[in-house]
Write a protein that holds these residues in place. Structure first.
Motif, PDB file in Angstrom:
ATOM      1  N   VAL A 185      -3.785  -4.845   8.359  1.00  0.00           N
ATOM      2  CA  VAL A 185      -5.213  -5.350   7.279  1.00  0.00           C
ATOM      3  C   VAL A 185      -5.005  -4.213   5.657  1.00  0.00           C
ATOM      4  CG1 VAL A 185      -6.987  -6.283   6.607  1.00  0.00           C
ATOM      5  CG2 VAL A 185      -6.414  -7.579   8.590  1.00  0.00           C
ATOM      6  N   MET A 186      -5.595  -2.915   6.667  1.00  0.00           N
ATOM      7  CA  MET A 186      -5.125  -1.870   6.018  1.00  0.00           C
ATOM      8  C   MET A 186      -4.784  -1.077   5.488  1.00  0.00           C
ATOM      9  SD  MET A 186      -8.741  -0.111   8.274  1.00  0.00           S
ATOM     10  CE  MET A 186      -7.507  -0.020  10.259  1.00  0.00           C
ATOM     11  N   MET A 187      -3.555  -1.570   5.657  1.00  0.00           N
ATOM     12  CA  MET A 187      -2.247  -1.235   5.118  1.00  0.00           C
ATOM     13  C   MET A 187      -1.734  -1.558   4.369  1.00  0.00           C
ATOM     14  SD  MET A 187      -0.276   0.468   8.502  1.00  0.00           S
ATOM     15  CE  MET A 187       1.585   0.699   7.534  1.00  0.00           C
ATOM     16  N   ARG A 188      -2.213  -3.517   4.567  1.00  0.00           N
ATOM     17  CA  ARG A 188      -2.040  -4.247   3.075  1.00  0.00           C
ATOM     18  C   ARG A 188      -2.609  -3.785   2.332  1.00  0.00           C
ATOM     19  NH1 ARG A 188      -3.245 -10.268   2.755  1.00  0.00           N
ATOM     20  NH2 ARG A 188      -1.765 -10.739   1.313  1.00  0.00           N
ATOM     21  N   LYS A 189      -3.689  -3.876   1.995  1.00  0.00           N
ATOM     22  CA  LYS A 189      -4.525  -3.059   1.430  1.00  0.00           C
ATOM     23  C   LYS A 189      -4.654  -1.913   0.476  1.00  0.00           C
ATOM     24  CE  LYS A 189      -9.481  -2.166  -0.011  1.00  0.00           C
ATOM     25  NZ  LYS A 189     -11.205  -2.282   0.317  1.00  0.00           N
ATOM     26  N   ILE A 190      -3.707  -1.091   1.129  1.00  0.00           N
ATOM     27  CA  ILE A 190      -3.303   0.080   0.423  1.00  0.00           C
ATOM     28  C   ILE A 190      -2.019  -0.108  -0.465  1.00  0.00           C
ATOM     29  CG2 ILE A 190      -2.340   2.741   0.584  1.00  0.00           C
ATOM     30  CD1 ILE A 190      -3.619   2.638   3.819  1.00  0.00           C
ATOM     31  N   LYS A 191      -1.713  -0.886   0.523  1.00  0.00           N
ATOM     32  CA  LYS A 191      -0.115  -1.213  -0.680  1.00  0.00           C
ATOM     33  C   LYS A 191      -0.293  -1.917  -1.820  1.00  0.00           C
ATOM     34  CE  LYS A 191       4.267  -3.504   0.704  1.00  0.00           C
ATOM     35  NZ  LYS A 191       4.500  -4.397   1.525  1.00  0.00           N
ATOM     36  N   ASN A 192      -1.703  -2.806  -1.880  1.00  0.00           N
ATOM     37  CA  ASN A 192      -1.552  -3.907  -2.511  1.00  0.00           C
ATOM     38  C   ASN A 192      -2.696  -2.788  -3.970  1.00  0.00           C
ATOM     39  OD1 ASN A 192      -0.923  -6.401  -2.054  1.00  0.00           O
ATOM     40  ND2 ASN A 192      -3.038  -6.344  -0.385  1.00  0.00           N
ATOM     41  N   LEU A 193      -3.258  -1.561  -3.654  1.00  0.00           N
ATOM     42  CA  LEU A 193      -4.114  -0.559  -4.611  1.00  0.00           C
ATOM     43  C   LEU A 193      -2.948   0.436  -5.039  1.00  0.00           C
ATOM     44  CD1 LEU A 193      -7.029   0.294  -2.706  1.00  0.00           C
ATOM     45  CD2 LEU A 193      -6.850  -1.324  -4.539  1.00  0.00           C
ATOM     46  N   GLN A 194      -1.814   0.904  -4.581  1.00  0.00           N
ATOM     47  CA  GLN A 194      -0.848   1.068  -4.597  1.00  0.00           C
ATOM     48  C   GLN A 194       0.447   0.436  -5.868  1.00  0.00           C
ATOM     49  OE1 GLN A 194       1.682   2.647  -1.152  1.00  0.00           O
ATOM     50  NE2 GLN A 194       1.052   4.546  -1.744  1.00  0.00           N
ATOM     51  N   PHE A 195       0.679  -0.924  -5.568  1.00  0.00           N
ATOM     52  CA  PHE A 195       1.056  -1.787  -6.296  1.00  0.00           C
ATOM     53  C   PHE A 195       0.541  -1.311  -7.641  1.00  0.00           C
ATOM     54  CE2 PHE A 195       3.765  -3.064  -3.659  1.00  0.00           C
ATOM     55  CZ  PHE A 195       5.122  -3.626  -4.240  1.00  0.00           C
ATOM     56  N   ILE A 196      -0.602  -1.973  -7.878  1.00  0.00           N
ATOM     57  CA  ILE A 196      -1.678  -1.866  -9.073  1.00  0.00           C
ATOM     58  C   ILE A 196      -1.843  -0.674  -9.564  1.00  0.00           C
ATOM     59  CG2 ILE A 196      -3.631  -2.175 -10.212  1.00  0.00           C
ATOM     60  CD1 ILE A 196      -4.443  -4.141  -8.057  1.00  0.00           C
ATOM     61  N   ARG A 197      -1.982   0.751  -9.623  1.00  0.00           N
ATOM     62  CA  ARG A 197      -2.008   2.411  -9.331  1.00  0.00           C
ATOM     63  C   ARG A 197      -0.497   2.598  -9.763  1.00  0.00           C
ATOM     64  NH1 ARG A 197      -4.212   6.495  -5.838  1.00  0.00           N
ATOM     65  NH2 ARG A 197      -2.092   6.136  -4.701  1.00  0.00           N
ATOM     66  N   ASP A 198       0.259   2.689  -8.821  1.00  0.00           N
ATOM     67  CA  ASP A 198       1.414   3.432  -8.704  1.00  0.00           C
ATOM     68  C   ASP A 198       2.569   2.982  -9.426  1.00  0.00           C
ATOM     69  OD1 ASP A 198      -0.057   5.433  -8.257  1.00  0.00           O
ATOM     70  OD2 ASP A 198       0.445   5.152  -6.059  1.00  0.00           O
ATOM     71  N   VAL A 199       3.343   1.121  -8.934  1.00  0.00           N
ATOM     72  CA  VAL A 199       3.813   0.649  -9.892  1.00  0.00           C
ATOM     73  C   VAL A 199       3.593  -0.508 -10.772  1.00  0.00           C
ATOM     74  CG1 VAL A 199       5.426  -1.451  -9.237  1.00  0.00           C
ATOM     75  CG2 VAL A 199       4.965   0.099  -7.348  1.00  0.00           C
ATOM     76  N   TYR A 200       2.422  -1.119 -10.852  1.00  0.00           N
ATOM     77  CA  TYR A 200       2.645  -1.862 -12.532  1.00  0.00           C
ATOM     78  C   TYR A 200       2.350  -1.178 -13.653  1.00  0.00           C
ATOM     79  CZ  TYR A 200       3.057  -6.407  -9.448  1.00  0.00           C
ATOM     80  OH  TYR A 200       3.154  -7.082  -8.310  1.00  0.00           O
ATOM     81  N   SER A 201       1.316  -0.323 -13.016  1.00  0.00           N
ATOM     82  CA  SER A 201       0.904   0.840 -14.086  1.00  0.00           C
ATOM     83  C   SER A 201       0.994   2.295 -14.573  1.00  0.00           C
ATOM     84  CB  SER A 201      -0.923   0.913 -14.039  1.00  0.00           C
ATOM     85  OG  SER A 201      -1.537  -0.239 -13.995  1.00  0.00           O
ATOM     86  N   ALA A 202       1.999   2.164 -14.103  1.00  0.00           N
ATOM     87  CA  ALA A 202       2.417   3.545 -13.840  1.00  0.00           C
ATOM     88  C   ALA A 202       4.337   3.394 -14.776  1.00  0.00           C
ATOM     89  CB  ALA A 202       4.089   3.799 -12.821  1.00  0.00           C
ATOM     90  N   ASP A 203       3.955   4.285 -15.849  1.00  0.00           N
ATOM     91  CA  ASP A 203       4.957   4.896 -16.781  1.00  0.00           C
ATOM     92  C   ASP A 203       6.247   5.451 -16.798  1.00  0.00           C
ATOM     93  OD1 ASP A 203       5.147   4.570 -19.984  1.00  0.00           O
ATOM     94  OD2 ASP A 203       4.836   6.500 -20.097  1.00  0.00           O
ATOM     95  N   LYS A 204       7.388   4.828 -15.513  1.00  0.00           N
ATOM     96  CA  LYS A 204       8.306   4.737 -15.005  1.00  0.00           C
ATOM     97  C   LYS A 204       8.546   3.717 -14.667  1.00  0.00           C
ATOM     98  CE  LYS A 204       5.699   8.879 -12.439  1.00  0.00           C
ATOM     99  NZ  LYS A 204       5.823  10.084 -13.207  1.00  0.00           N
ATOM    100  N   GLU A 205      10.187   3.888 -14.660  1.00  0.00           N
ATOM    101  CA  GLU A 205      11.313   3.213 -14.495  1.00  0.00           C
ATOM    102  C   GLU A 205      11.404   2.869 -12.548  1.00  0.00           C
ATOM    103  OE1 GLU A 205      15.058   3.241 -16.375  1.00  0.00           O
ATOM    104  OE2 GLU A 205      14.273   3.910 -17.975  1.00  0.00           O
ATOM    105  N   ILE A 206      11.067   1.611 -12.108  1.00  0.00           N
ATOM    106  CA  ILE A 206      10.483   1.614 -10.798  1.00  0.00           C
ATOM    107  C   ILE A 206      11.600   0.717 -10.534  1.00  0.00           C
ATOM    108  CG2 ILE A 206       8.418   0.946  -9.058  1.00  0.00           C
ATOM    109  CD1 ILE A 206       6.714   2.962 -10.155  1.00  0.00           C
ATOM    110  N   ALA A 207      12.608   0.515  -9.134  1.00  0.00           N
ATOM    111  CA  ALA A 207      12.886  -0.594  -8.255  1.00  0.00           C
ATOM    112  C   ALA A 207      11.978  -0.465  -7.420  1.00  0.00           C
ATOM    113  CB  ALA A 207      14.327   0.086  -8.979  1.00  0.00           C
ATOM    114  N   TYR A 208      11.449  -1.437  -7.299  1.00  0.00           N
ATOM    115  CA  TYR A 208      11.212  -1.593  -5.491  1.00  0.00           C
ATOM    116  C   TYR A 208      11.560  -2.972  -5.288  1.00  0.00           C
ATOM    117  CZ  TYR A 208       7.621  -2.870  -2.277  1.00  0.00           C
ATOM    118  OH  TYR A 208       6.560  -3.213  -1.153  1.00  0.00           O
TER     119      TYR A 208
END
Length: 432
Positions: free
Chosen positions: A297-320
Motif C-alpha cells: 500500500v505504501m509503495m502504491r502511494k509512492i508510485k501514485n505521487l511519483q506519477f503526479i510529480r515526475d511523469v504527468y507534471s514533468a517537462d520531459k518526454e517520458i515513455a512509461y
C-alpha cells in the motif's frame, strides 16, 4: 544520433521477474539504436541486477543477452539456503531444539527449564536474526557467484552512467552508487554543521551495491558501509548509513532522472516498470502477510505521487510502461489522454493530431494512430492478453526462472518499449 539531449533509462524493482522483463527492453533499445546512446541508467532492486550486469558486459550485446538469460535460470535463494553458513546454523539450532525436546542423554531436565531454554532461543532469533542468519552477506556471495564475480564500482563504464539506488533508513532518502560518485544528498548538506560527508566506493564490489538495492526488509538485514569506503574514516562515527531495498523510496527508479539539480537528470526518459501490480487479492491471516500488504500500500502511494510529480507534471518526454499493460490498451489510453488535453503539444504535433483529429471519435483516432505507429506490425509477435495476465502473476523473488518464462517476459518488455517510445518520445521516434 546527435547528443543534444540526455536520455535516461529507469529500471524498476521486482526481482528476477522484473530483470527478465527489462531484458526485452534492452533488446528493443539495442535494435532501435537507442541503447548505445543512453546517458544514464537508474536502477532499483531487481532492475539493479540487470542494469549492473549490462553495464559490466555492454561491449557485446549478444553475449550479454545470452549469458544473462542463463543466469536468471540459477536461483540466488537456493545458493543462500544451501550455503555452508546457513546449513551449519540450521543444523545447530535444530540439534539444540531436538536435544531439549527428546532428551537423548536422558538428563530429565525439569519441564520449566526446557521451556525457558526454548524461550531463550526464540528471543535470540527475534532480537538478533541478522546475526544468527546473515542472509544479506550470503546474498552478496550469491551475487558474486552468479552475476558479478569480483567486479567493483570502478569497473562500471562512464557511459551510460549507472546509478544503483538503495533506501537509506538512517536518512529516509536514496543512497546512490555510481562510478561518478556514491552519496546520499542528506550527507552533502549535513545537519550537524560539519563538513559534507563523502564516500570513495571505487573499490567496493558491485555485489554489495546491488545487494543494498535489493535488500527486501524482514528477511534481509540492511547493508552498512564499511569505514574504508568513507573519504574520511572519522566520518564513520558521524553517520551510519543502513541501506535496504530502493523500492521503498522509489520503486520505478525515476526519481534521480527527473530531479533538475541531480547529477543523473535527463531530458528523455524510458521507464520500465516490472514491479508487482496492485491487486485486490492478498492473504490476511497472520501478521507477516498484513505487514507485506501494508508495504504494498505504501509503495502504491509512492508510485501514485511519483506519477503526479515526475511523469504527468514533468517537462520531459517520458515513455512509461508497466508489465501488466495490454498492447491495444496503451493506445486507447493515449487517445483518451489526448482528448482530455493531457498529452503535450510536442507529442501531438509529431503525430499530426490537430483540433480536427481530436474531434474524431475514440475509435477513429485510435485507427489513425494505430496506422501511424504501425501497431499491428509491432504486436504481431507479442503476447496475447491471457499470457500477459499469466506473467504478471510470476513471483517477484530471486528464485530461478524457466527459459520459457524469461522469453515471455522479455518479449512483452520488447513490444511495450517500442509502442510507448513511438507514442510518447517524438525526439527518439524521429531518429529511427
Amino acid at each position: 544520433m546527435k547528443e543534444k539531449f540526455k536520455i535516461g533509462l529507469a529500471l524498476s524493482g521486482g526481482g528476477y521477474r522484473a530483470a527478465a522483463f527489462h531484458l526485452g527492453v534492452f533488446r528493443k533499445l539495442n535494435e532501435m539504436k537507442i541503447l548505445e546512446n543512453l546517458d544514464v541508467i537508474s536502477t532499483i532492486s531487481g532492475g539493479s541486477i540487470i542494469g549492473t550486469y549490462y553495464a559490466l558486459n555492454k561491449g557485446d550485446f549478444e553475449n550479454f543477452e545470452k549469458s544473462f538469460t542463463q543466469k536468471l535460470q540459477k536461483s540466488c535463494i537456493r545458493k543462500i539456503l544451501l550455503s555452508t553458513r546457513f546449513l551449519t546454523t540450521s543444523i545447530i539450532l535444530l540439534g539444540y531444539v531436538s536435544f531439549l525436546l527428546f532428551d537423548p542423554l536422558n538428563l530429565q531436565l525439569p519441564k520449566w527449564l526446557v521451556n525457558c531454554l526454548l524461550l531463550v532461543l526464540v528471543v535470540l532469533l527475534f532480537i538478533f536474526p541478522f546475526k544468527i542468519f546473515p542472509l544479506t552477506k550470503l546474498k552478496i556471495k550469491a551475487y558474486k557467484s552468479i552475476f558479478f564475480g569480483k567486479s567493483t564500482i570502478s569497473d562500471l563504464p562512464s557511459k551510460p552512467l549507472l546509478a544503483i539506488n538503495a533506501t537509506n533508513l538512517s536518512t529516509g532518502t536514496l543512497f546512490t552508487f555510481s562510478r561518478r560518485k556514491c552519496s546520499d544528498s542528506s550527507y552533502e548538506y549535513i545537519k550537524d554543521g560539519g563538513k559534507p560527508i563523502g564516500f570513495n566506493c571505487s573499490k567496493m564490489p558491485v555485489a554489495i551495491a546491488v545487494a543494498s538495492s535489493t535488500c527486501v526488509p524482514v528477511p534481509f538485514g540492511p547493508v552498512e558501509i564499511d569505514r574504508i569506503y568513507f573519504e574520511s574514516e572519522k566520518d564513520k562515527f558521524r553517520v551510519k548509513p543502513k541501506l535496504i531495498d530502493g523500492g521503498l523510496y522509489d520503486n520505478q527508479g525515476i526519481h534521480k532522472l527527473t530531479q533538475k539539480n541531480s547529477t543523473y537528470s535527463c531530458d528523455i526518459l524510458i521507464v520500465s516498470d516490472g514491479s508487482q501490480p496492485f491487486t485486490g487479492n492478498f492473504l490476511s491471516f497472520n501478521t507477516v502477510f498484513i505487514l507485506y500488504r501494508a508495504l504494498d500500500v505504501m509503495m502504491r502511494k509512492i508510485k501514485n505521487l511519483q506519477f503526479i510529480r515526475d511523469v504527468y507534471s514533468a517537462d520531459k518526454e517520458i515513455a512509461y510502461f508497466s508489465l501488466n499493460w495490454k498492447y491495444k490498451s496503451c493506445l486507447v489510453e493515449f487517445v483518451r489522454a489526448a482528448k482530455n488535453n493531457q498529452i503535450s503539444q510536442i507529442v501531438l504535433d509529431y503525430h499530426e493530431v490537430d483540433e480536427d483529429k481530436l474531434n474524431l471519435s475514440i475509435e477513429e483516432l485510435y485507427d489513425y494512430l494505430s496506422k501511424k505507429i504501425g501497431l499491428t506490425e509491432i504486436i504481431k509477435n507479442g503476447l496475447i492478453d491471457e499470457q500477459i495476465d499469466e506473467i504478471s502473476r510470476v513471483g517477484t523473488n530471486l528464485t530461478a526462472l524457466k527459459k520459457e518464462t524469461i522469453t515471455r517476459l522479455s518479449t512483452h518488455g520488447e513490444v511495450l518499449t517500442e509502442i510507448l517510445i513511438k507514442l510518447y518520445c517524438p525526439t527518439l521516434a524521429k531518429l529511427l
